[in-house]
Structures are given as C-alpha cells and as structure tokens.
Write an enzyme that holds these catalytic residues in place. Structure first.
Site, PDB file in Angstrom:
ATOM      1  N   ARG A  59      70.870 -30.683  -4.912  1.00 14.88           N
ATOM      2  CA  ARG A  59      69.766 -29.730  -4.363  1.00 14.88           C
ATOM      3  C   ARG A  59      70.080 -28.916  -3.217  1.00 14.88           C
ATOM      4  NH1 ARG A  59      68.080 -33.421  -7.969  1.00 14.88           N
ATOM      5  NH2 ARG A  59      69.708 -34.535  -6.592  1.00 14.88           N
ATOM      6  N   THR A  60      70.662 -29.781  -2.163  1.00 21.31           N
ATOM      7  CA  THR A  60      70.744 -29.418  -0.932  1.00 21.31           C
ATOM      8  C   THR A  60      71.805 -28.105  -0.766  1.00 21.31           C
ATOM      9  OG1 THR A  60      70.289 -31.339   0.025  1.00 21.31           O
ATOM     10  CG2 THR A  60      71.344 -29.801   1.589  1.00 21.31           C
ATOM     11  N   LYS A  88      95.256 -33.323   3.941  1.00 23.12           N
ATOM     12  CA  LYS A  88      96.693 -33.314   4.464  1.00 23.12           C
ATOM     13  C   LYS A  88      96.605 -33.909   6.211  1.00 23.12           C
ATOM     14  CE  LYS A  88      97.525 -28.768   2.506  1.00 23.12           C
ATOM     15  NZ  LYS A  88      97.463 -27.571   2.975  1.00 23.12           N
ATOM     16  N   ARG A 109      77.349 -31.449   5.103  1.00 23.66           N
ATOM     17  CA  ARG A 109      76.810 -32.637   4.804  1.00 23.66           C
ATOM     18  C   ARG A 109      77.807 -33.619   4.894  1.00 23.66           C
ATOM     19  NH1 ARG A 109      73.529 -34.544  -0.279  1.00 23.66           N
ATOM     20  NH2 ARG A 109      71.747 -33.774   0.993  1.00 23.66           N
ATOM     21  N   HIS A 137      68.030 -35.150   8.004  1.00 19.57           N
ATOM     22  CA  HIS A 137      68.270 -34.164   6.822  1.00 19.57           C
ATOM     23  C   HIS A 137      66.977 -33.399   7.224  1.00 19.57           C
ATOM     24  CE1 HIS A 137      69.047 -32.418   3.239  1.00 19.57           C
ATOM     25  NE2 HIS A 137      68.891 -33.548   2.484  1.00 19.57           N
TER      26      HIS A 137
END
Ligand code: CP
Length: 312
Positions: A59-60, A88, A109, A137
């Site tokens: 969703r986000t 890396k 996120r 959030h």
C-alpha cells in the site's frame, strides 16, 4: 494561521500541529475526485519522487507512486534494496545523497527506527517517512484519521479500540498520539506481552486522555465506535517462540461483531493475516479496503503541498 508545508520533511505525526492535520484532511477530501481520475491535474509536472523501500510494502509504496503519477509527476526508486549498491556495502547516507541528487522528494521505508530522521540529515530534498521499524508511520496515521473522519463525521468523542500488536505496531503508536490530540476515547487490547509502550500511554495522558488497557476484546467491543485491528509483527520479534505464543490471540469475526454497535467500523492498516476473518469483508462494519484507498487522496494532498507548495 497561514499553512506552509513546502519542502518540509514528514518524519512523525508529531511534526504537525492539530490545525495542520485538519488542513491536510480537509484538502485530502478535495483530492478524492483526482485520486479516482474523475478530475485531472499536472501540478507536479517535471517533478520526481524517489521511493526507497528497504522493507516490503504494498500500500504505502504503490499509493505514493500512484499519487505522484496522478499529480502529473514521475517516480524512481526500488522496492528491494538487494538490487542496489547497498549490496556492495554502500552506506544508507550515501544512498540518500544519491536519491537526493536525482529527485525532488524521497519516501523511505526502513526496518530501523530513526532511519527516516537520519535520512533527513543527508538530504536537501524533503524526506517522507513510509515507516521506520516499530517507530512512526505518519502518512498511515493521516489516512487513518481521514477514514475515521469520513466514516464517523468526527474524531472527538469516538470510542476507539486499538487491538493486537501494540508493542511493535508502528501505526498504532502514531495513531494513539493523534487520536489523543483529537480527544477520542482510547481502549488498548493486546496480549500481555504486546502492550502499548508506557511512553505512548504517557503522551496520551498529556492530552488529558486516559486510555484503558485490557486483554478482554469481548468486553471492549460492546462500546466501541471504531475497532482498529493490527497484525502481530512477526518480523520484529527477537524470538520465534514468543511469536508463536501470541499469533492468533485475537480474531475479529461475525460472531464477535454480533456483540458490537451496528455502526461500528472495523479498520486495519493491512496486510491482515488471521486477525480479521474474510467473512467480515462483506459486512457494513468493514472499512479497511476503503481505508487503503484513502491513502491515495491523503498522499496526493501531502505531495502537492510539499512539492507544489499550493492547493489545486
Ligand atoms: N499499511 C501499510 O503500511 O501497508 P504496506 O506495508 O503494504 O505498505
């Protein structure tokens, strides 16, 4: 009071005043026809949003990307860091510096609490926190408030039950704070080991709200206007056995809802696993899919204020 959101970082719901939240929610209402493509805009033409997702999301990430496209802008980014130079050994700071030079705003996120705040230190362009570990959030919180407001017509005075993993669930930490700011009545229902952290309870009390904590959902649901269920956050448990002990502690099904008010709304930030039976989906109580849609107008409103600096 004039509102100025241009180029602001959005790290925590606490970064907003009550008036600013009200302003965003009102503007999000205006955005609904744009979110449904019934109206069109090119407000963010030539602007680029970077979406950096170090943790899974449906969703986000998709709603931020859809929001940017609907506003006439474009999107770069990754949904899985294993395909980037982090593999890396590149640092988070350098990754943010690169996204900063390629975009006009960054959504991040990350599994670690505080990662979005850290990213803001290395970025000139605004950082929007799409969830940091068990921390915050903020855009989920805004869409949760928007959902309560559109479904119940007000936030103040509603009896809101927050259910499930209140220890690790970041959405309930942001939401408990914001609901207290708006003077909702709060009941926290969780297994003993997943109770709401004391510091969140203390924040609620600072707004004059006295949350009730219990493990008895059957009792709590009788007076509830809003039931906000959450998933037990398996990925945040240090110990798999402890997760196995609590998973499935609560299940919202039609038998339970028989005891609820007729106009109770059932919300969930999603994904749901076992917390809400699929039989609930077709009842008038279920608003969790509408809630997920609401992420679009809310994120469109935020992006247009932060990047466009104005309303459409
Ligand atoms: N509600 C929420 O944050 O969902 P995702 O994890 O799918 O983004």
């Amino acid at each position: 009071m004039p509102m100025n959101f241009k180029h602001r970082d959005i790290i925590s719901i606490k970064d907003f005043s009550k008036e600013e939240i009200e302003y965003i929610l009102e503007y999000a209402k205006h955005m609904v026809p744009y979110a449904k493509a019934e109206k069109h805009t090119t407000l963010l033409n030539q602007q680029i949003l970077a979406t950096l997702f170090f943790e899974p999301s449906t969703r986000t990430r998709l709603s931020f990307e859809s929001a940017m496209h609907r506003l006439g802008g474009s999107v770069i980014g990754f949904a899985d860091p294993s395909g980037t130079s982090l593999k890396k050994g590149e640092s988070l700071a350098d990754t943010i510096r690169m996204a900063d030079s390629y975009s006009d705003a960054i959504v991040i996120r990350h599994p670690q609490e505080g990662a979005a705040r850290l990213a803001a230190e290395f970025s000139e362009v605004p950082i929007l926190n799409g969830g940091d570990g068990a921390g915050q959030h903020p855009t989920q919180c805004l869409l949760d408030l928007f959902t309560i407001l559109t479904e119940k017509k007000k936030i103040k005075g509603n009896n809101v039950v927050l259910l499930g993993d209140l220890k690790y669930g970041r959405t309930v930490h942001s939401l408990a704070y914001a609901l207290s700011l708006f003077k909702a009545n709060l009941t926290f229902v969780s297994p003993e080991t997943l109770k709401m952290p004391k510091e969140v309870i203390n924040e609620c009390k600072e707004f004059g709200v006295e949350p009730v904590s219990t493990s008895n959902l059957e009792k709590a649901i009788k007076e509830a206007d809003v039931l906000y269920a959450t998933r037990i956050q398996k990925e945040r448990f240090p110990d798999a056995e402890e997760y196995n002990r609590v998973v499935g502690s609560y299940k919202v099904d039609n038998a339970l809802l028989q005891q609820a008010k007729q106009d109770l709304i059932v919300m969930h930030p999603l994904p749901r696993i076992v917390e809400i039976h699929s039989e609930v989906d077709s009842t008038a109580h279920a608003v969790y899919f509408k809630q997920a849609f609401n992420g679009l107008p809310v994120r469109m409103a935020l992006l247009s204020l932060i990047l466009g600096g104005k309303k459409i």
